[in-house]
Design a protein around this motif. Sequence first.
Motif, PDB file in Angstrom:
ATOM      1  N   UNK A 138       6.578  11.311  -0.801  1.00  0.00           N
ATOM      2  CA  UNK A 138       6.250   9.950  -0.985  1.00  0.00           C
ATOM      3  C   UNK A 138       8.153   8.866  -0.836  1.00  0.00           C
ATOM      4  N   UNK A 139       8.795   9.849  -0.815  1.00  0.00           N
ATOM      5  CA  UNK A 139      10.234   9.246  -0.489  1.00  0.00           C
ATOM      6  C   UNK A 139      10.412   8.204   1.074  1.00  0.00           C
ATOM      7  N   UNK A 140       9.654   8.906   1.399  1.00  0.00           N
ATOM      8  CA  UNK A 140       9.188   8.949   3.249  1.00  0.00           C
ATOM      9  C   UNK A 140       8.276   8.110   3.479  1.00  0.00           C
ATOM     10  N   UNK A 169       4.787  10.627  -9.672  1.00  0.00           N
ATOM     11  CA  UNK A 169       3.659  10.803 -10.541  1.00  0.00           C
ATOM     12  C   UNK A 169       2.716  12.036 -10.371  1.00  0.00           C
ATOM     13  N   UNK A 170       2.803  12.535  -9.250  1.00  0.00           N
ATOM     14  CA  UNK A 170       1.573  14.038  -8.909  1.00  0.00           C
ATOM     15  C   UNK A 170       0.591  13.544  -9.270  1.00  0.00           C
ATOM     16  N   UNK A 171       0.197  12.000  -8.720  1.00  0.00           N
ATOM     17  CA  UNK A 171      -1.219  11.335  -8.374  1.00  0.00           C
ATOM     18  C   UNK A 171      -1.821  11.742  -6.530  1.00  0.00           C
ATOM     19  N   UNK A 172      -0.912  12.062  -6.156  1.00  0.00           N
ATOM     20  CA  UNK A 172      -1.168  11.856  -4.570  1.00  0.00           C
ATOM     21  C   UNK A 172      -2.168  13.154  -3.732  1.00  0.00           C
ATOM     22  N   UNK A 173      -3.298  12.755  -4.113  1.00  0.00           N
ATOM     23  CA  UNK A 173      -3.800  14.237  -3.346  1.00  0.00           C
ATOM     24  C   UNK A 173      -4.791  14.123  -2.463  1.00  0.00           C
ATOM     25  N   UNK A 174      -5.442  14.661  -1.368  1.00  0.00           N
ATOM     26  CA  UNK A 174      -6.181  14.406   0.087  1.00  0.00           C
ATOM     27  C   UNK A 174      -6.803  13.086  -0.308  1.00  0.00           C
ATOM     28  N   UNK A 175      -7.811  12.560  -0.747  1.00  0.00           N
ATOM     29  CA  UNK A 175      -8.170  11.392  -1.793  1.00  0.00           C
ATOM     30  C   UNK A 175      -7.928  10.243  -1.200  1.00  0.00           C
ATOM     31  N   UNK A 176      -6.396  10.411  -2.008  1.00  0.00           N
ATOM     32  CA  UNK A 176      -5.057   8.911  -1.942  1.00  0.00           C
ATOM     33  C   UNK A 176      -4.827   8.938  -0.548  1.00  0.00           C
ATOM     34  N   UNK A 177      -5.202  10.509  -0.166  1.00  0.00           N
ATOM     35  CA  UNK A 177      -4.347   9.719   1.640  1.00  0.00           C
ATOM     36  C   UNK A 177      -5.185   9.650   2.698  1.00  0.00           C
ATOM     37  N   UNK A 223       2.443   6.618  -6.352  1.00  0.00           N
ATOM     38  CA  UNK A 223       1.179   8.287  -7.661  1.00  0.00           C
ATOM     39  C   UNK A 223       1.842   9.280  -6.919  1.00  0.00           C
ATOM     40  N   UNK A 224       2.564   9.808  -5.527  1.00  0.00           N
ATOM     41  CA  UNK A 224       3.123  10.941  -5.336  1.00  0.00           C
ATOM     42  C   UNK A 224       3.806  11.090  -5.818  1.00  0.00           C
ATOM     43  N   UNK A 240       0.791  -1.526   0.030  1.00  0.00           N
ATOM     44  CA  UNK A 240      -0.058   0.072  -0.037  1.00  0.00           C
ATOM     45  C   UNK A 240       0.189   1.104  -0.024  1.00  0.00           C
ATOM     46  N   UNK A 241       1.476   1.320   1.029  1.00  0.00           N
ATOM     47  CA  UNK A 241       2.741   2.444   1.102  1.00  0.00           C
ATOM     48  C   UNK A 241       3.976   2.671  -0.347  1.00  0.00           C
TER      49      UNK A 241
END
Length: 421
Positions: A165-167, A94-102, A91-92, A84-85
Motif C-alpha cells: 500500500x505504501x508503494x 485496511x486489509x481489503x486489497x486482494x487479488x480481485x482488487x489488484x 484499501x491495502x 485509483x492508486x
Amino acid sequence: MWRDADFRSLWMGQTASQLGEHASLVVLPLFAVLTLHAGAGELGVLRAVGQVPILLLSLFVGAWVDRWRTRTTMVLTDLGRALALGAAAVAGLVGWLGLPGLLALAFAVGALSVFFDVAYQASLVRLVERDQLVRGNSALEGSRSAAQIGGPALGGALVSLLSAPIAAASSALFFALSFLSIRRIRRTESLPKRPEDHRRLWRRILEGLRFVAGETALRTVCLASAVFQFSFAAVMTVYLLFLPRELHLSGTVVGLALAAAGPGALLGSVLAARLPSRFGHGAVLVCAAALGDGVFLCVPALRGSSAVTVAALLAAGFVFGAGGQLVNVTVMAVRQALTPDGMQGRTAATITFAGMGVTPLGSLLGGFLAEEWGLRTSLLVTAAGMMLSPLVMALSPLARLGRELPASHDARPTADRPAAG
C-alpha cells in the motif's frame, strides 16, 4: 528547446508520470507474488489484465486524441491514475486489497495509461518543429530512462521494507505531480481541422489503419513490435518469478535488477541523438535490437543469489535498456517524420495496437510455460522469441533507411482514398 517553458512542463510531467508507471509495474506483481503468494498462472492473468486495455482501446484513443487537446487528455488521465492508486493504497492499509482488487486496479491504470501514452506521443509534434523531433524525443525518452532507474528500485524497496500500500501511494504521488506539471502548459495547440462531414469514429480509425498499412516502414514497425512485445511480455512474466523463486532474490534486489535498464536507457537516449545521423537509421535499429534483445539469452544460465549473479543481472539490464532505447527513439522519430500532423494520434495508436495489443497473450503464455516447462527453460525459450524482432527489421526495407529522416506524407488520407505508400 529547453528554453521553452511548455516543453519543460511536458518533460517534467512525463518524467513524474513514468516514475509512477514504472513503480506500479513492479509493485503490483511483487505484491501478488510475495504477499498473496500468487502462482505463475495468476501472475500471468494479472499482467494480462493490465495490458488488455491496449488491445481494446488504442485505436479509439488514437482517433479521439487527433480531435482533442493532448494537454487535457494527459491531465485527466494523470488525475485518474492518482485517484485509483490512492484508493488502492487506502484499501491495502485496511486489509481489503486482494487479488480481485489488484485485477481491477491493473485494468483501470492500464486503460488510463493508454490515453496518456498516445497523447504524449502526439503532443511533441504540436510543441516543436519537425527538425527538432529527434532531439525532443531523445529528451523525453531520456526522462523515461531516469524513471526506469528510480521507479522499479523504489517500488521494489518499498514493497520489501514497508508494504505494497505504501508503494502504491508513492506511485499515486508521482501521478499527482505529473498532473500539476502538465497543467502549466499554456501554448494553445494547433489542432488539425475537423472534417466538415464529421466522419464517424470508425471511419477515422480506418484512415489510421490504411495509412500505416500503406507505408512500408510503418508496416514493418508494427510487425517487429508485435513480435517483440509478445515475446517480451512472456519473458517478463517468467522473469518476475525466476528472480525471487529460482535465484532467491529479495524484492529490493528484484527492483534493482529491473531498474538496471534505466541507466542503459539513459545512454541509449543520448546515443539516439547522434548514431542514426552518422550510421543510418536502419543500421541503428537492427543492431540495437539484436544486441538489446540477445542479452536475455544469457540470463537462464545464472544460478544462486551471489554477487556475481546480481552483477550479471545488472549488466544484462543495462545492455537491454541501451539497445531498447535506441530502437524506441529511432522508431518514434521515423514514425513522426512520416506522419502528417492530422494523423499523429491515430498512427501512434495503430502501431501501439498492433505491437502492444498482443502483450496479454504473451503474459498468459509466459505463465503457462512457467507452470508446464519450469522457469529456466521457459525463460530461455521466450528470450529466443525476442530475437525474431531484429530479424524482421533486417529483412525489410526499414533496415535500408539512411542518415536523413524520410519525408512526411503531407496529403491527408481519407476513408475513400488509401494513404500513399
